[in-house]
Write an enzyme that holds these catalytic residues in place. Structure first.
Site, short mmCIF file in Angstrom:
data_model
loop_
_atom_site.label_atom_id
_atom_site.label_comp_id
_atom_site.label_asym_id
_atom_site.label_seq_id
_atom_site.Cartn_x
_atom_site.Cartn_y
_atom_site.Cartn_z
N ASP A 19 0.82 -1.22 0.00
CA ASP A 19 0.00 0.00 0.00
C ASP A 19 0.86 1.26 0.00
O ASP A 19 1.95 1.28 0.57
CB ASP A 19 -0.92 -0.02 1.23
CG ASP A 19 -2.07 0.97 1.09
OD1 ASP A 19 -2.43 1.33 -0.05
OD2 ASP A 19 -2.60 1.41 2.13
N GLY A 20 0.33 2.31 -0.63
CA GLY A 20 0.99 3.61 -0.58
C GLY A 20 1.51 4.12 -1.92
O GLY A 20 2.17 5.17 -1.96
N HIS A 36 2.08 3.43 -9.13
CA HIS A 36 1.85 2.00 -9.40
C HIS A 36 3.03 1.40 -10.18
O HIS A 36 3.45 0.28 -9.94
CB HIS A 36 0.54 1.81 -10.14
CG HIS A 36 -0.67 2.20 -9.32
ND1 HIS A 36 -0.81 1.84 -8.00
CD2 HIS A 36 -1.78 2.92 -9.63
CE1 HIS A 36 -1.97 2.33 -7.53
NE2 HIS A 36 -2.56 2.99 -8.50
N TRP A 68 -12.06 -2.37 -7.39
CA TRP A 68 -12.88 -2.15 -8.60
C TRP A 68 -13.67 -0.86 -8.49
O TRP A 68 -14.14 -0.33 -9.49
CB TRP A 68 -13.84 -3.33 -8.83
CG TRP A 68 -13.18 -4.61 -9.22
CD1 TRP A 68 -13.13 -5.76 -8.47
CD2 TRP A 68 -12.49 -4.92 -10.43
NE1 TRP A 68 -12.44 -6.74 -9.13
CE2 TRP A 68 -12.04 -6.26 -10.35
CE3 TRP A 68 -12.19 -4.19 -11.59
CZ2 TRP A 68 -11.32 -6.88 -11.37
CZ3 TRP A 68 -11.47 -4.80 -12.60
CH2 TRP A 68 -11.04 -6.14 -12.49
N LEU A 130 10.87 -20.31 -5.06
CA LEU A 130 9.89 -19.46 -4.36
C LEU A 130 8.47 -19.68 -4.90
O LEU A 130 8.25 -19.70 -6.11
CB LEU A 130 10.27 -17.99 -4.55
CG LEU A 130 9.29 -16.96 -3.96
CD1 LEU A 130 9.37 -16.96 -2.43
CD2 LEU A 130 9.56 -15.56 -4.50
N GLU A 200 1.39 -13.22 12.32
CA GLU A 200 2.01 -12.06 12.97
C GLU A 200 1.88 -10.86 12.05
O GLU A 200 2.18 -10.95 10.85
CB GLU A 200 3.50 -12.33 13.25
CG GLU A 200 3.75 -13.43 14.27
CD GLU A 200 3.20 -13.10 15.65
OE1 GLU A 200 3.31 -11.92 16.08
OE2 GLU A 200 2.67 -14.02 16.31
#
Ligand code: IPE
Ligand code: IPE
Ligand code: MG
Length: 233
Positions: A19-20, A36, A68, A130, A200
């Site tokens: 976020d941000g 973005h 959306w 990964l 956590e």
């Protein structure tokens, strides 16, 4: 990160609420779209760092069911960015042996972006490094509702938590050990509601485009200092 932390309590699965981006761009007098794009670069860096640190699973909140509701132009730009990055990152992810999964209501994602994502998932399906999952058009409540629908359709109501888990978008993904949210807000915003029951939580003021490897390591080190009890004494 000290070897002690790495040996004792490294998180096997890290979930991230990236976020941000918008605020990062606004602080520079730029349109949100620039944030973005910068955020996509950060994600590239964090995926590489997570793989290098031997993290088994990384699941990132890329676009929520609530996103959306953003202006059509921003939504369109994000879907385009997702398609572009899915295509551009494919070779590198394959090369680094990362297996990509996508969870969410993908039926709502425009066909072009959907195709690129499907491609990425198929191409990396045999990778054993990964486990990198993108949550797109994802909502924790939507996932639970979709699971209930599937249960009704199958005629077999789940009788316990393990059976319910089988109805989630991808039951092979373990619960996150650590959830990182950047951008300063301390909330879950409908992410992995079922899965994060005992996760956590780690919140940082850092805006997502500024979240670099050292911050990831700091979050992992903090995780190493936490004591998880799961209801026991
Ligand atoms: C996160 O950044 C990216 C998405 C939700 C798609 P934001 O776009 O929410 O950025 P802020 O929170 O407005 O700064
Ligand atoms: C959460 O961020 C969703 C993603 C990062 C994809 P939001 O910016 O949508 O969350 P709220 O609206 O601040 O809770
Ligand atoms: Mg936001």
């Amino acid at each position: 990160m000290s070897p002690k932390h790495r040996d004792l309590k490294a998180p096997e699965h890290i979930a991230v609420i990236m976020d941000g981006n918008g605020r990062w761009a606004r602080a520079r007098g730029l349109p949100r779209a620039f944030g973005h794009r910068e955020g996509a670069k950060t994600l590239h860096e964090v995926v590489a760092a997570a793989a290098g640190l031997g993290i088994g699973w990384l699941t990132v909140y890329t676009f929520s069911t609530e996103n959306w509701r953003r202006p059509a132009r921003e939504v369109k730009g994000l879907m385009k960015l997702i398609a572009e990055r899915a295509h551009a990152e494919q070779a590198g992810l394959l090369e680094s042996n990362a297996r990509v999964r996508v969870i969410g209501r993908l039926g709502d994602v425009p066909p072009v972006s959907r195709r690129k994502l499907d491609d990425l998932v198929t191409t990396t399906a045999a990778c054993t490094g990964l486990n990198f999952t993108l949550a797109i058009s994802y909502g924790g409540r939507a996932e639970i509702i979709d699971a209930c629908r599937r249960a009704v359709e199958s005629g077999h109501p789940p009788s316990d938590e393990n059976e319910f888990r089988q109805l989630l978008y991808d039951p092979t993904i373990p619960d996150p050990d650590l959830l990182i949210r950047t951008g300063g807000d301390q909330r879950i915003s409908n992410y992995l509601l079922w899965q994060s029951a005992y996760t956590e939580l780690y919140f940082t003021e850092t805006l997502w485009p500024d979240f670099h490897r050292a911050e990831l390591e700091a979050a992992i080190a903090e995780y190493g200092r936490r004591q998880r009890r799961f209801g026991r004494v």
